[in-house]
Design a protein around this motif. Structure first.
Motif, short mmCIF file in Angstrom:
data_model
loop_
_atom_site.label_atom_id
_atom_site.label_comp_id
_atom_site.label_asym_id
_atom_site.label_seq_id
_atom_site.Cartn_x
_atom_site.Cartn_y
_atom_site.Cartn_z
N VAL A 1 0.07 -1.35 -10.94
CA VAL A 1 -0.56 -0.39 -10.04
C VAL A 1 -2.08 -0.60 -10.04
O VAL A 1 -2.68 -0.84 -11.10
N SER A 2 -2.67 -0.49 -8.85
CA SER A 2 -4.13 -0.47 -8.72
C SER A 2 -4.55 0.81 -8.02
O SER A 2 -4.01 1.16 -6.96
N GLU A 3 -5.52 1.49 -8.60
CA GLU A 3 -6.05 2.73 -8.03
C GLU A 3 -7.36 2.49 -7.29
O GLU A 3 -7.96 3.43 -6.76
N ASP A 4 -7.83 1.23 -7.26
CA ASP A 4 -9.14 0.95 -6.67
C ASP A 4 -9.09 -0.24 -5.71
O ASP A 4 -9.97 -1.09 -5.70
N ASP A 5 -8.03 -0.28 -4.91
CA ASP A 5 -7.87 -1.30 -3.87
C ASP A 5 -7.89 -2.72 -4.41
O ASP A 5 -8.42 -3.64 -3.79
N LEU B 1 4.70 5.76 -8.07
CA LEU B 1 4.47 5.68 -9.51
C LEU B 1 5.77 5.64 -10.30
O LEU B 1 5.86 4.96 -11.32
N TRP C 1 -6.18 -3.68 -12.16
CA TRP C 1 -4.72 -3.48 -12.12
C TRP C 1 -4.21 -3.10 -13.50
O TRP C 1 -4.76 -3.52 -14.52
N ILE D 1 0.65 -1.18 -5.11
CA ILE D 1 1.67 -1.39 -6.13
C ILE D 1 2.26 -2.78 -5.93
O ILE D 1 2.39 -3.26 -4.80
N THR E 1 -3.59 10.34 -2.07
CA THR E 1 -4.11 9.31 -2.97
C THR E 1 -3.51 7.96 -2.60
O THR E 1 -2.30 7.81 -2.50
N ARG E 2 -4.39 6.98 -2.43
CA ARG E 2 -3.96 5.64 -2.05
C ARG E 2 -3.86 4.75 -3.28
O ARG E 2 -4.72 4.80 -4.16
N ARG E 3 -2.83 3.92 -3.30
CA ARG E 3 -2.64 2.96 -4.38
C ARG E 3 -2.14 1.65 -3.80
O ARG E 3 -1.60 1.60 -2.70
N ARG F 1 0.86 -1.19 0.00
CA ARG F 1 0.00 0.00 0.00
C ARG F 1 0.89 1.23 0.00
O ARG F 1 1.88 1.30 0.75
#
Length: 367
Positions: free
Chosen positions: A113-117, A179, A121, A101, A97-99, A90
């Motif tokens: 990378v995931s932007e939605d928990d 990122l 991906w 990776i 902003t949480r991601r 995490r």
């Protein structure tokens, strides 16, 4: 440092009520998982390769703190091309902003990378023109909001040369929540020891970072290095007591401030050599070079060495959930299992066992 230890050893291996099978497939090697616990303190995601250290990356999710697990979830096509152990983290950038990776190593190191928990991906993409082994074995959020990722290489993959040379531990920095990543910088090497698989933990006051290191020549104990300036400079590598000797150290603080560190036992003189074990002690024990309080055998591995690379999460009620692979059933392929416990349960076991302890080193001479 002595090759054996004198701390008590607790044994949870036969306590099947603590064990949860995460994934198992007849005839298929499943290994090297890492986990992440989301902010709801219930949702846990695990990733692991379909094979020994390489192979298609599989993913599962638990919505009840690791008590039950989903079927295998869909993943992007490039995840099937992974050549190494995946590692999952995490991150939170400086804007909040949480991601999630996930890294996959060797040359070049790639990341998804995931932007939605974890619901969707990206594909695996190179993070730069460099590679490494077990990338990234540790991730540390620095005080300025940057992230420091740690990995090692033995000369073959850093620049894709394919020639084995010296073991070196590297750091790389991200200023944007994971990122993008800087060119790697060496932070530790040794004239004799083969230092690798860094496992980081902060001091309780947050002022120091310790990194525990696997010793791959198998001639010495594990090592530790320290930084008092957020990873800018590092101490000279120092050998650890045998009680903390192993591969792929993963650490987390218990509610009472003690540390639980889990790893593969590679101690040269140990009754649990090759098994999945844990260590209980304090951060100050690591700094002072003390053995700690006790060791725990989590599960019995029916192989000379092939197990572990554990994930480790702490639930709000104080339950540790640690997850890894191993040869848990004799004659069958490795599979993924979690073990659950609270520190007070281990303390109660240790209290019952204390009268039977002696001063003889575990596994042979030394101490």
């Amino acid at each position: 440092m002595a090759p054996g230890y004198t701390v008590p050893v607790l044994d949870l291996a036969a306590d099947v009520g603590r064990q949860v099978v995460v994934d198992r497939q007849a005839g298929q090697y499943l290994g090297h998982p890492t986990t992440v616990l989301l902010e709801d303190n219930k949702t846990m995601i695990a990733v692991y390769p379909k094979g020994h250290g390489r192979g298609a990356i599989l993913m599962k999710q638990s919505t009840d703190g690791g008590l039950t697990w989903s079927d295998r979830l869909p993943t992007p096509p490039s995840w099937a091309t992974s050549l190494e152990v995946p590692t999952l983290y995490r991150t939170v950038d400086k804007q909040g902003t949480r991601r999630l990776i996930m890294f996959s190593g060797l040359y070049p190191i790639r990341m998804a990378v995931s932007e939605d928990d974890g619901k969707t991906w990206s594909e695996l993409k190179p993070i730069g023109d460099f590679g490494g082994i077990v990338a990234m074995a540790s991730l540390v959020r620095l005080k300025n909001g940057d992230y420091m990722a740690l990995f090692h290489d033995d000369g073959r993959f850093l620049r894709g040369k394919g020639v084995r040379d010296k073991f070196i531990v590297y750091k790389t920095l991200s200023h944007d929540g994971g990122l993008t990543w800087s060119q790697p910088e060496p932070i530790a090497t040794h004239p004799v020891a083969h230092l690798c698989e860094p496992g980081a933990v902060r001091s309780p006051d947050g002022k120091q970072i310790a990194v525990l290191l696997r010793e791959n020549s198998r001639r010495l104990n594990s090592f530790v290095i320290f930084s008092d300036d957020e990873g800018v400079t590092w101490s000279t590598p120092r050998e650890l007591p045998a009680a903390l000797t192993g591969d792929r150290h993963t650490a987390r603080y218990a509610p009472d401030g003690r540390l639980f560190i889990t790893f593969r036992d590679t101690t040269r003189q140990s009754a649990t050599q090759g098994d999945w074990v844990g260590w209980v002690g304090t951060y100050e024990d690591i700094v002072a070079g003390r053995q700690g309080q006790y060791r725990v055998r989590l599960m019995d591995n029916h192989h000379a060495w092939d197990c572990c690379y554990p994930g480790l999460e702490l639930l709000p009620d104080g339950t540790f959930v640690t997850t890894t692979y191993g040869h848990w059933t004799r004659g069958e392929s490795p599979y993924i299992v979690s073990v659950r416990f609270k520190m007070e349960e281990l303390d109660a076991m240790a209290a019952r066992q204390r009268p039977q302890q002696t001063d003889a080193p575990v596994g042979g001479a030394g101490g």
